[in-house]
Scaffold this motif. Structure first.
Motif: not given
Length: 236
Positions: A177-185, A200-202, A207-216
């Motif tokens: 929890a101190d170093y990572f964030f659950r941006c999507h399930r 909506d994206t991190i 160079g990789e992209n991952i999704l952020i859930a809207g509510k997150k």
């Protein structure tokens, strides 16, 4: 913890002024002064923090060279010219201080810079022990870009490749929890490895992209800013 600091300004008096401010606040720091770009870039010492003038010594060019060398050192510009601010942040400057120096502001910025270094060193030693193909393997957090859920396992995207490991995302979310964030399930993002984000994206530093859930998204921004203010390494 000993911190190495470089000051580069073609004005020796300006170098000395900054040196004295640092000594008042961090008497145990090792401080080196330079009056030219070449002497600084030729130095063999590894520096944690650079205080750079812009016009007199070509501070932007110094910063670009340091970034090309992949140094993650903290860059702080100290200059009498505000018009170079956008260029400074293009090279991931930590801060931009205008001359004459506000001593109270300087103290705040130096404290934050030292806190970021200490935080980075702390994370550098933290690791996970996870089973990969039945063998327990050590993963340093500093080497993980993000973690992805995959059925009843997780995939760690790291500096040395991707690894499928036996673990549960919910448990990792709590542990990291101190170093990572659950941006999507499906994703846990390493806050240190974020290079850009939208609503909506991190984007990670590999160079990789991952999704952020809207509510997150609101929680992500709040969490990331808290992480940055507490001294976390920032690449955005």
């Amino acid at each position: 913890m000993e911190i190495n600091i470089a000051i580069c300004d073609n004005n020796r008096h300006a170098c000395n002024d900054i040196l004295q401010l640092i000594r008042q606040q961090k008497p145990n720091a090792k401080i080196f002064t330079f009056t030219s770009k070449d002497t600084l870039l030729d130095a063999k010492e590894n520096f944690d923090i650079f205080f750079l003038d812009i016009k007199g010594v070509g501070g932007i060019e110094i910063a670009k060279t340091l970034r090309e060398r992949q140094t993650k050192s903290i860059l702080i510009f100290v200059t009498g010219y505000s018009e170079f601010m956008s260029e400074a942040f293009d090279v991931n400057a930590f801060h931009y201080l205008l001359k004459p120096i506000d001593t109270k502001k300087f103290a705040q910025i130096l404290d934050k810079a030292c806190a970021e270094i200490e935080n980075a060193e702390t994370q550098a030693e933290k690791y996970l022990l996870l089973k990969v193909d039945g063998v327990t393997k050590k993963f340093f957090l500093r080497n993980i870009f993000f973690i992805e859920s995959a059925d009843k396992k997780v995939i760690l995207h790291t500096t040395t490749g991707n690894y499928s490991a036996a673990a549960k995302m919910d448990a990792l979310e709590i542990a990291l929890a101190d170093y990572f964030f659950r941006c999507h399930r499906c994703y846990l993002a390493n806050l240190e490895k974020i290079s850009a984000y939208t609503n909506d994206t991190i984007q990670l530093t590999n160079g990789e992209n991952i999704l952020i859930a809207g509510k997150k998204y609101p929680a992500f921004v709040k969490n990331y800013l808290r992480y940055a203010k507490s001294g976390g390494a920032v690449n955005v």
